[in-house]
Structure formats: structure tokens, C-alpha cells
Design an enzyme around this catalytic site. Structure first.
Site, mmCIF file in Angstrom:
data_model
loop_
_atom_site.group_PDB
_atom_site.id
_atom_site.type_symbol
_atom_site.label_atom_id
_atom_site.label_comp_id
_atom_site.label_asym_id
_atom_site.label_seq_id
_atom_site.Cartn_x
_atom_site.Cartn_y
_atom_site.Cartn_z
ATOM 1 N N CYS A 33 77.282 108.631 -57.447
ATOM 2 C CA CYS A 33 77.090 109.076 -58.830
ATOM 3 C C CYS A 33 78.210 108.508 -59.701
ATOM 4 O O CYS A 33 79.333 108.310 -59.256
ATOM 5 C CB CYS A 33 77.097 110.600 -58.914
ATOM 6 S SG CYS A 33 76.766 111.200 -60.595
ATOM 7 N N ASP B 40 79.681 110.021 -61.904
ATOM 8 C CA ASP B 40 80.587 111.130 -62.249
ATOM 9 C C ASP B 40 82.053 110.761 -61.983
ATOM 10 O O ASP B 40 82.390 110.269 -60.906
ATOM 11 C CB ASP B 40 80.194 112.362 -61.415
ATOM 12 C CG ASP B 40 80.866 113.632 -61.913
ATOM 13 O OD1 ASP B 40 82.117 113.688 -61.914
ATOM 14 O OD2 ASP B 40 80.149 114.571 -62.303
ATOM 15 N N ARG C 240 84.501 112.411 -61.262
ATOM 16 C CA ARG C 240 85.203 113.186 -60.229
ATOM 17 C C ARG C 240 84.871 112.732 -58.814
ATOM 18 O O ARG C 240 85.331 113.331 -57.850
ATOM 19 C CB ARG C 240 84.852 114.674 -60.391
ATOM 20 C CG ARG C 240 85.265 115.236 -61.729
ATOM 21 C CD ARG C 240 84.575 116.549 -62.022
ATOM 22 N NE ARG C 240 83.113 116.382 -62.161
ATOM 23 C CZ ARG C 240 82.262 117.383 -62.394
ATOM 24 N NH1 ARG C 240 82.719 118.609 -62.503
ATOM 25 N NH2 ARG C 240 80.974 117.151 -62.517
ATOM 26 N N HIS D 264 76.656 114.585 -55.089
ATOM 27 C CA HIS D 264 77.637 115.676 -55.131
ATOM 28 C C HIS D 264 77.032 116.930 -55.743
ATOM 29 O O HIS D 264 76.205 116.846 -56.654
ATOM 30 C CB HIS D 264 78.876 115.240 -55.925
ATOM 31 C CG HIS D 264 78.606 114.992 -57.380
ATOM 32 N ND1 HIS D 264 78.952 115.894 -58.354
ATOM 33 C CD2 HIS D 264 77.993 113.962 -58.016
ATOM 34 C CE1 HIS D 264 78.571 115.403 -59.534
ATOM 35 N NE2 HIS D 264 77.979 114.247 -59.360
ATOM 36 N N CYS E 134 76.066 118.175 -59.820
ATOM 37 C CA CYS E 134 75.740 116.911 -60.481
ATOM 38 C C CYS E 134 74.993 117.159 -61.804
ATOM 39 O O CYS E 134 73.925 117.790 -61.813
ATOM 40 C CB CYS E 134 74.881 116.052 -59.559
ATOM 41 S SG CYS E 134 74.517 114.424 -60.252
HETATM 42 CO CO CO Z 1 76.538 113.428 -60.597
#
Ligand code: CO
Length: 221
Positions: free
Chosen positions: A51, A53, A55, A107, A110
Site C-alpha cells: 500500500c 500508505d 506508515r 495492512h 487501510c
Molecule cells: Co492502505
């Protein structure tokens, strides 16, 4: 006439450039030839499809370094067979770099999965999230058993990863490599933002045994 406008984020960009200098010095202190070696070429052992993302940075959470992992990231680590970007990364990683492992990593928590489970109209992103809605429809019967939103969402994160692994297994790129050299091994992992742990979803594949017959290709010619 150009006029300097006040950019409140300019200091962030400067900090990044400063940190880069510090990082370079650190690498060189550990190995004076560090960049010289990396500049000669790459031979990463794995491809990471994760992803976007902020993090879930592949190298940081796996404790790996530059040159170790070839990375493709998009919103909600979606694997679809008509995504030219993902397919190009996949083909290069499998056929040229000959990676031994491909990790599809999603994750919990998400945002892409969360949004796909709502009826929100998000414009262009609707088109991307449609792929996740399709995963929901594909597993609707199982998902109907989830009564609270949180566990439904967590399961959807997992199912999206599992469908991603299966999606890779259905490509002629991966199947051809399996027929030729018995690798790469496909893995489905989920990352937990709350404890930093990567968990194996147990959907590891290194042959077409677990995909439906209709998706299998012949390479004997
Ligand atoms: Co995500």
C-alpha cells in the site's frame, strides 16, 4: 517578474535534503564503497507490492537496505491484471531481475479498504476502489457473517491481499517463471499498524496448484 511567495513547507523540504546528506555520510562511514557498488547494478531478492500508505515503508519495516527489494506501491496494494504499471514492474522483476519472492503486503486500518466499504462518491478514486468492491462481492457470503464493521474491515484487508496473490498467480508472467525455474514464491502478508508486526496469511504459492484450471497457461511449444 517572479516574486517569492512564502511557502510554509519549504523548511520540510530543506530538512529532507539535510537528512539525505547525513544519511550519505552514515552509509559511507559503514562502507566507503556503498554507493559505488549500488551504482553498478541491482539484484534484489524480492518484489514488494504494498500500500502507498506512509506508515508501511517496505525497507523500513523489513529491516532491509537499498538494493534488497524492488518495490511497487499503490492505494490498498491492489493487484489487477490490466494495470500497466504493476504489470511492467512485475515483468521486469520476474524476467529480468529474477526475484525469488513476491510479497503482497496489505495492512489493517487501510484507508483504501475503509473507503471501498462505504458508499462515498470520491470521484476518480471510485474507479480504483471498484477493484476492492469486486473483492467484497466475490466473498460476500463469507463477509455476511461479520457483524461488526471492524472485523469486517480487517477481513477485507486480508481478502484483498489473498486476491492479490491469486491475481499474480493467474498471470502468464508468473506462471512462465514457475514452469521455467520454479520461482518466485508468492506470499501474502498483513502489517499491523498497532504493533509493527508483519503476519503471514498462509497463502504462499509456488505453482498453479491453488488456482482454478481456467487460469492456467501452457508453455510447452
Ligand atoms: Co492502505
Amino acid at each position: 517578474m517572479t516574486e517569492k511567495t512564502h511557502d510554509p513547507h519549504a523548511d520540510i523540504a530543506e530538512v529532507l535534503l539535510e537528512r539525505n546528506k547525513a544519511w550519505v555520510a552514515e552509509q559511507l562511514a559503514g562502507d566507503p564503497d556503498y554507493f559505488k557498488k549500488l551504482a553498478e547494478g541491482q539484484s534484489p531478492h524480492s518484489l514488494w507490492i504494498g500500500c502507498a500508505d506512509s506508515r508501511v515503508p517496505a525497507n523500513v519495516i523489513t529491516g532491509t537496505r537499498s538494493g534488497d527489494i524492488f518495490v511497487h506501491r499503490n492505494i490498498a496494494n491492489v493487484v489487477v491484471h490490466d494495470d500497466l504499471n504493476m504489470l511492467s514492474v512485475l515483468q521486469f522483476a520476474v524476467e529480468v531481475l529474477k526475484v525469488q519472492h513476491i510479497i503482497v503486503c496489505g495492512h489493517y486500518g487501510c484507508g483504501g479498504i475503509k473507503a471501498a466499504l462505504t458508499h462515498q462518491n470520491l470521484g476518480l478514486i471510485n474507479k480504483w476502489l471498484r477493484y476492492i468492491k469486486d473483492v467484497y462481492r466475490l466473498h460476500e457470503r463469507e463477509l455476511a457473517a461479520y457483524t461488526d464493521g471492524d472485523s469486517l474491515e480487517r477481513r477485507m484487508v486480508e481478502l484483498n491481499i489473498i486476491e492479490g496473490v491469486r491475481g499474480l498467480a493467474k498471470t502468464s508472467i508468473v506462471q512462465h517463471a514457475w514452469a521455467e525455474r520454479g520461482s518466485p514464491v508468492l506470499h501474502g502478508w498483513v502489517y499491523d499498524l498497532s504493533d509493527g508486526i508483519l503476519r503471514d496469511l498462509g497463502v504462499t504459492m509456488s505453482d498453479t496448484g491453488r488456482i482454478e484450471d481456467i487460469y492456467k497457461y501452457n508453455f510447452d511449444e
